[in-house]
Write a protein that holds these residues in place. Sequence first.
Motif, PDB file in Angstrom:
ATOM      1  N   GLY A  51      42.365  13.729  36.089  1.00  0.00           N
ATOM      2  CA  GLY A  51      42.937  14.004  37.406  1.00  0.00           C
ATOM      3  C   GLY A  51      41.886  13.883  38.487  1.00  0.00           C
ATOM      4  N   TRP A  52      40.678  14.359  38.170  1.00  0.00           N
ATOM      5  CA  TRP A  52      39.562  14.225  39.116  1.00  0.00           C
ATOM      6  C   TRP A  52      39.137  12.769  39.250  1.00  0.00           C
ATOM      7  N   ALA A  53      39.047  12.056  38.124  1.00  0.00           N
ATOM      8  CA  ALA A  53      38.596  10.661  38.147  1.00  0.00           C
ATOM      9  C   ALA A  53      39.535   9.762  38.937  1.00  0.00           C
ATOM     10  N   THR A  54      40.828  10.073  38.906  1.00  0.00           N
ATOM     11  CA  THR A  54      41.823   9.222  39.574  1.00  0.00           C
ATOM     12  C   THR A  54      42.246   9.760  40.935  1.00  0.00           C
ATOM     13  N   THR A  55      41.620  10.849  41.383  1.00  0.00           N
ATOM     14  CA  THR A  55      42.030  11.574  42.592  1.00  0.00           C
ATOM     15  C   THR A  55      43.517  11.919  42.546  1.00  0.00           C
ATOM     16  N   GLY A  56      44.003  12.187  41.336  1.00  0.00           N
ATOM     17  CA  GLY A  56      45.384  12.639  41.172  1.00  0.00           C
ATOM     18  C   GLY A  56      46.441  11.563  41.173  1.00  0.00           C
ATOM     19  N   LEU A  57      46.065  10.302  41.155  1.00  0.00           N
ATOM     20  CA  LEU A  57      47.056   9.221  41.176  1.00  0.00           C
ATOM     21  C   LEU A  57      47.839   9.204  39.864  1.00  0.00           C
ATOM     22  N   GLN A  58      49.159   9.347  39.962  1.00  0.00           N
ATOM     23  CA  GLN A  58      50.035   9.299  38.803  1.00  0.00           C
ATOM     24  C   GLN A  58      50.885   8.041  38.830  1.00  0.00           C
ATOM     25  N   ALA A  59      51.314   7.616  37.659  1.00  0.00           N
ATOM     26  CA  ALA A  59      52.257   6.505  37.588  1.00  0.00           C
ATOM     27  C   ALA A  59      53.613   6.960  38.113  1.00  0.00           C
ATOM     28  N   ASP A  60      54.327   6.047  38.769  1.00  0.00           N
ATOM     29  CA  ASP A  60      55.699   6.339  39.176  1.00  0.00           C
ATOM     30  C   ASP A  60      56.615   6.347  37.961  1.00  0.00           C
ATOM     31  N   LEU A  61      56.284   5.526  36.978  1.00  0.00           N
ATOM     32  CA  LEU A  61      57.046   5.466  35.737  1.00  0.00           C
ATOM     33  C   LEU A  61      56.091   5.153  34.592  1.00  0.00           C
ATOM     34  N   THR A  62      56.174   5.945  33.538  1.00  0.00           N
ATOM     35  CA  THR A  62      55.420   5.665  32.322  1.00  0.00           C
ATOM     36  C   THR A  62      56.417   5.342  31.215  1.00  0.00           C
ATOM     37  N   ILE A  63      56.317   4.135  30.700  1.00  0.00           N
ATOM     38  CA  ILE A  63      57.190   3.676  29.622  1.00  0.00           C
ATOM     39  C   ILE A  63      56.467   3.932  28.312  1.00  0.00           C
ATOM     40  N   LEU A  64      57.009   4.824  27.505  1.00  0.00           N
ATOM     41  CA  LEU A  64      56.403   5.166  26.225  1.00  0.00           C
ATOM     42  C   LEU A  64      57.142   4.434  25.112  1.00  0.00           C
ATOM     43  N   LEU A  65      56.447   3.508  24.477  1.00  0.00           N
ATOM     44  CA  LEU A  65      57.003   2.785  23.339  1.00  0.00           C
ATOM     45  C   LEU A  65      56.660   3.577  22.082  1.00  0.00           C
ATOM     46  N   ASP A  66      57.650   4.280  21.580  1.00  0.00           N
ATOM     47  CA  ASP A  66      57.427   5.183  20.451  1.00  0.00           C
ATOM     48  C   ASP A  66      57.661   4.449  19.137  1.00  0.00           C
ATOM     49  N   VAL A  67      56.678   4.528  18.248  1.00  0.00           N
ATOM     50  CA  VAL A  67      56.799   3.849  16.961  1.00  0.00           C
ATOM     51  C   VAL A  67      56.140   4.700  15.882  1.00  0.00           C
ATOM     52  N   ASP A  68      56.761   4.725  14.714  1.00  0.00           N
ATOM     53  CA  ASP A  68      56.193   5.445  13.583  1.00  0.00           C
ATOM     54  C   ASP A  68      54.858   4.816  13.188  1.00  0.00           C
ATOM     55  N   PRO A  69      53.837   5.624  12.893  1.00  0.00           N
ATOM     56  CA  PRO A  69      52.529   5.072  12.526  1.00  0.00           C
ATOM     57  C   PRO A  69      52.577   4.074  11.372  1.00  0.00           C
ATOM     58  N   THR A  70      53.497   4.267  10.438  1.00  0.00           N
ATOM     59  CA  THR A  70      53.613   3.325   9.320  1.00  0.00           C
ATOM     60  C   THR A  70      54.037   1.947   9.814  1.00  0.00           C
ATOM     61  N   VAL A  71      54.987   1.931  10.749  1.00  0.00           N
ATOM     62  CA  VAL A  71      55.451   0.665  11.313  1.00  0.00           C
ATOM     63  C   VAL A  71      54.340  -0.003  12.106  1.00  0.00           C
ATOM     64  N   SER A  72      53.620   0.789  12.904  1.00  0.00           N
ATOM     65  CA  SER A  72      52.535   0.216  13.704  1.00  0.00           C
ATOM     66  C   SER A  72      51.449  -0.372  12.806  1.00  0.00           C
ATOM     67  N   HIS A  73      51.175   0.306  11.685  1.00  0.00           N
ATOM     68  CA  HIS A  73      50.169  -0.198  10.742  1.00  0.00           C
ATOM     69  C   HIS A  73      50.613  -1.539  10.165  1.00  0.00           C
ATOM     70  N   GLN A  74      51.883  -1.655   9.815  1.00  0.00           N
ATOM     71  CA  GLN A  74      52.407  -2.910   9.274  1.00  0.00           C
ATOM     72  C   GLN A  74      52.329  -4.027  10.311  1.00  0.00           C
ATOM     73  N   ARG A  75      52.628  -3.695  11.550  1.00  0.00           N
ATOM     74  CA  ARG A  75      52.576  -4.703  12.605  1.00  0.00           C
ATOM     75  C   ARG A  75      51.152  -5.197  12.832  1.00  0.00           C
ATOM     76  N   ARG A  76      50.197  -4.277  12.848  1.00  0.00           N
ATOM     77  CA  ARG A  76      48.809  -4.671  13.064  1.00  0.00           C
ATOM     78  C   ARG A  76      48.294  -5.516  11.910  1.00  0.00           C
ATOM     79  N   ALA A  77      48.683  -5.147  10.681  1.00  0.00           N
ATOM     80  CA  ALA A  77      48.246  -5.906   9.511  1.00  0.00           C
ATOM     81  C   ALA A  77      48.823  -7.317   9.543  1.00  0.00           C
ATOM     82  N   GLY A  78      50.055  -7.429  10.036  1.00  0.00           N
ATOM     83  CA  GLY A  78      50.686  -8.742  10.108  1.00  0.00           C
ATOM     84  C   GLY A  78      50.139  -9.620  11.203  1.00  0.00           C
ATOM     85  N   ARG A  79      49.447  -9.003  12.162  1.00  0.00           N
ATOM     86  CA  ARG A  79      48.906  -9.752  13.290  1.00  0.00           C
ATOM     87  C   ARG A  79      47.735 -10.610  12.858  1.00  0.00           C
ATOM     88  N   ASP A  80      46.727 -10.003  12.223  1.00  0.00           N
ATOM     89  CA  ASP A  80      45.540 -10.771  11.849  1.00  0.00           C
ATOM     90  C   ASP A  80      44.889 -10.282  10.562  1.00  0.00           C
TER      91      ASP A  80
END
Length: 229
Positions: A129-158
């Motif tokens: 909050g200090w570093a950004t002088t309190g600047l907040q996003a107007d909208l934060t889009i949270l892409l929620d994914v199970d860690p198992t799925v994210s691990h599979q996606r990363r492994a499939g990438r490279d």
Amino acid sequence: MTETKPSSTRGAFIVVEGGDGAGKTTQLDLLESWLRSRDVDCERTREPGGTPVGERIRSLVLEHGQGEVDPRTEALLFAASRAAHVVQRIGPALEAGSAVLCDRYVDSSVAYQGVGRGLGAEKIAELNGWATTGLQADLTILLDVDPTVSHQRRAGRDGGPGDRMESADDAFRTRIREAFLSRAAGEPERYLVIDAAQDPDAVHRQIRARVAALLPAGTGLATQEAPDD
């Protein structure tokens, strides 16, 4: 609580968050392309990074082979990168009326360093909050994914180990996910939580509808879109 919209002269600040492998890059690509096709001026950026000093800090905190980076140093480096980012790029772009699309912001530090590294969510939120002088996003889009799925996606990438954050264990990634969801639950009017296991086009349609409602009148997008638009 009523959703706050940016003023007619200030651009919208939109952040995309989520664990590694959640599909942030894909959704930012789709969102940027859609906004530009509607003649909305966009500034696309990322964290850590976005400025020359930020990109140098990015290599220090993410790349392997930089020596030991303890959690406190890691948190301070991310905050330093973010301070430069707000002053040099995000703030000026918003004042110029551009929509700023950012890959990660304060929530990532709270989740990764505050909760994941155990430094304390409130302490990290206060630091940023200090570093950004309190600047907040107007909208934060949270892409929620199970860690198992994210691990599979990363492994499939490279198949590689990923950077320092991506190579963390499943317990760490689970703490990160829970921290993101907790932040979103605390301020639902500023967050859009989406199940990122869905088809990318389905995710994009949900993002598009929320962003269209967020942008100021006069952009041509400030109404709810038809599902097939």
